[in-house]
Design a protein around this motif. Structure first.
Motif, PDB file in Angstrom:
ATOM      1  N   SER A 180       1.086  -1.120   0.029  1.00 38.16           N
ATOM      2  CA  SER A 180       0.102  -0.149   0.102  1.00 38.16           C
ATOM      3  C   SER A 180       1.026   1.093  -0.047  1.00 38.16           C
ATOM      4  O   SER A 180       1.505   1.474   0.712  1.00 38.16           O
ATOM      5  N   PHE A 181       1.054   2.243  -0.559  1.00 44.44           N
ATOM      6  CA  PHE A 181       0.140   2.320  -2.099  1.00 44.44           C
ATOM      7  C   PHE A 181       0.722   2.211  -3.916  1.00 44.44           C
ATOM      8  O   PHE A 181       1.758   2.628  -3.147  1.00 44.44           O
ATOM      9  N   ALA A 182       0.369   1.976  -4.594  1.00 47.70           N
ATOM     10  CA  ALA A 182       0.151   3.375  -5.397  1.00 47.70           C
ATOM     11  C   ALA A 182      -0.501   3.608  -6.161  1.00 47.70           C
ATOM     12  O   ALA A 182      -1.375   3.718  -6.042  1.00 47.70           O
ATOM     13  N   ILE A 183       0.147   4.926  -6.536  1.00 48.93           N
ATOM     14  CA  ILE A 183      -1.030   6.552  -6.684  1.00 48.93           C
ATOM     15  C   ILE A 183      -0.683   6.337  -7.886  1.00 48.93           C
ATOM     16  O   ILE A 183       0.905   6.829  -7.686  1.00 48.93           O
ATOM     17  N   ASP A 184      -1.208   6.967  -8.642  1.00 46.83           N
ATOM     18  CA  ASP A 184      -1.596   7.839 -10.464  1.00 46.83           C
ATOM     19  C   ASP A 184      -1.176   9.216  -9.674  1.00 46.83           C
ATOM     20  O   ASP A 184      -1.474  10.413 -10.306  1.00 46.83           O
ATOM     21  N   TYR A 185      -0.437   9.468  -9.034  1.00 46.41           N
ATOM     22  CA  TYR A 185      -0.041  11.431  -8.467  1.00 46.41           C
ATOM     23  C   TYR A 185       1.106  11.157  -8.668  1.00 46.41           C
ATOM     24  O   TYR A 185       2.599  10.754  -8.137  1.00 46.41           O
ATOM     25  N   ASP A 186       2.155  12.357  -8.583  1.00 46.71           N
ATOM     26  CA  ASP A 186       3.907  12.361  -8.844  1.00 46.71           C
ATOM     27  C   ASP A 186       4.339  12.841  -7.553  1.00 46.71           C
ATOM     28  O   ASP A 186       3.352  13.129  -6.431  1.00 46.71           O
ATOM     29  N   THR A 187       5.561  12.711  -7.377  1.00 44.39           N
ATOM     30  CA  THR A 187       6.055  12.526  -6.313  1.00 44.39           C
ATOM     31  C   THR A 187       6.538  13.728  -5.329  1.00 44.39           C
ATOM     32  O   THR A 187       7.467  14.011  -4.845  1.00 44.39           O
ATOM     33  N   SER A 188       5.702  14.852  -6.008  1.00 44.90           N
ATOM     34  CA  SER A 188       6.620  16.010  -5.201  1.00 44.90           C
ATOM     35  C   SER A 188       5.809  16.349  -4.425  1.00 44.90           C
ATOM     36  O   SER A 188       5.385  15.239  -3.536  1.00 44.90           O
ATOM     37  N   SER A 189       6.305  17.568  -3.587  1.00 47.93           N
ATOM     38  CA  SER A 189       5.836  17.913  -2.432  1.00 47.93           C
ATOM     39  C   SER A 189       4.361  18.608  -2.725  1.00 47.93           C
ATOM     40  O   SER A 189       3.983  17.980  -1.009  1.00 47.93           O
ATOM     41  N   SER A 190       4.134  18.343  -3.185  1.00 44.22           N
ATOM     42  CA  SER A 190       2.550  19.278  -3.316  1.00 44.22           C
ATOM     43  C   SER A 190       1.779  18.162  -4.676  1.00 44.22           C
ATOM     44  O   SER A 190       1.932  18.525  -5.826  1.00 44.22           O
ATOM     45  N   PRO A 191       2.287  16.828  -4.299  1.00 41.62           N
ATOM     46  CA  PRO A 191       1.671  15.596  -5.647  1.00 41.62           C
ATOM     47  C   PRO A 191       0.427  16.387  -6.340  1.00 41.62           C
ATOM     48  O   PRO A 191      -0.699  16.622  -5.791  1.00 41.62           O
ATOM     49  N   SER A 192       0.462  16.274  -7.790  1.00 44.90           N
ATOM     50  CA  SER A 192      -0.357  15.800  -8.493  1.00 44.90           C
ATOM     51  C   SER A 192      -1.112  14.919  -9.211  1.00 44.90           C
ATOM     52  O   SER A 192      -0.356  14.158  -9.719  1.00 44.90           O
TER      53      SER A 192
END
Length: 306
Positions: free
Chosen positions: A63-75
């Motif tokens: 837990s988990f893989a997420i389709d967000y980027d790994t920046s400090s404020s992810p999008s």
């Protein structure tokens, strides 16, 4: 030559009048499947910390893989998945090691989850075709690199309608199975109107591709009783008709029916009704502090021949 046909006719007549005829069709459905989420809370839990009973089928769920980027404020990244679990302690070599030392262990990957870097993790595709294409590509890479066996769908917040969610997730599971990338898939809904509308739409179109329903019974109120749990289980088995709905608890006792308050009593009742399709736990990260006592108890119950 008449003798066999007479026998056949007798057999057909006997079957028609046999009181067991219906139960022959509906085979018992108890299972010895135990599943546990791991790696979301970065408290250095490792696969080998968790007790594994050799008489159960055991699935770890990263837990988990997420389709967000790994920046400090992810999008959101429209289906381009990144690793958000504790990959230092739960690395590809450690996946291989636990599977090599326990032939009954498989390791899956959960997608989505509740949050990312303190904000909600939304399901937010640009289009069905682009999301599916990106998801198949990025997840195939992650699954192969980490020697994984299946996926779990645990999106809990949505910026897409139920039909879009159903098509994206349904096509993803279908493609990964068809390509031989995964052996099984599960979904992890809970009792919330928006969540249920998305997962039940997915179930109607693609339920035949979903192997397990990791229903989050611990999302019900803390202090749930055994009889309430049994009612909830019946309701959700009806919502996911024909699915293998698993019983579940949360390690820290913060919701639902806890092991201390009768969870195993409820599981024994389900087992006597041939409805215990398995047990899953959220999560190994929290169970570490109590020595995994309820994991041991769950597996002991599941390992008893049914």
């Amino acid at each position: 030559m008449k003798f066999p046909s007479v026998l056949l006719a007798l057999l057909i007549i006997l079957q028609a009048f046999s009181p067991h005829h219906v139960s022959i069709q509906a085979a018992p459905t108890n299972s010895n499947l135990f599943r546990e989420y791991i790696g979301a809370e970065f408290n250095n839990v490792r696969f080998q910390d968790v007790p594994i009973n050799s008489n159960v089928e055991f699935h770890f769920i990263l837990s988990f893989a997420i389709d967000y980027d790994t920046s400090s404020s992810p999008s959101p990244t429209n289906g381009k998945f990144n690793i958000f679990w504790d990959n230092d302690n739960l690395s590809p070599s450690q996946v291989s090691s636990i599977k090599n030392s326990h032939s009954n262990v498989k390791v899956a990957l959960s997608l989505g989850g509740d949050s990312v870097q303190g904000g909600y993790a939304y399901f937010d595709p640009s289009s069905v075709s682009s999301w599916v294409s990106n998801a198949v590509s990025s997840l195939t890479k992650i699954i192969k690199e980490n020697h994984l066996d299946g996926i779990d769908i645990d999106y809990e917040h949505f910026k897409a309608d139920p039909d879009t969610f159903a098509e994206c997730i349904g096509q993803l599971i279908s493609t990964l199975k068809k390509n031989g990338v995964i052996k099984f898939a599960s979904i992890a809904p809970f009792d919330d109107d928006q969540v249920q509308s998305h997962y039940q739409t997915l179930w109607k179109s693609y339920g035949h591709l979903v192997d397990y329903v990791n229903f989050q019974f611990y999302a019900y109120d803390q202090g749930t009783t055994v009889s309430q749990f049994m009612d909830y289980f019946k309701t959700q088995s009806s919502n996911y008709q024909g699915g293998k709905v698993l019983a579940s608890f949360i390690s820290d006792g913060s919701g639902g029916l806890s092991p201390a308050d009768g969870f195993f009593t409820a599981c024994s009742k389900l087992k006597s009704q041939q409805q215990l399709h398995g047990i899953f736990v959220w999560s190994a990260d929290d169970s570490k502090s109590n020595g995994f006592r309820y994991e041991k108890q769950s597996q002991s119950l599941l390992a008893i021949p049914h």
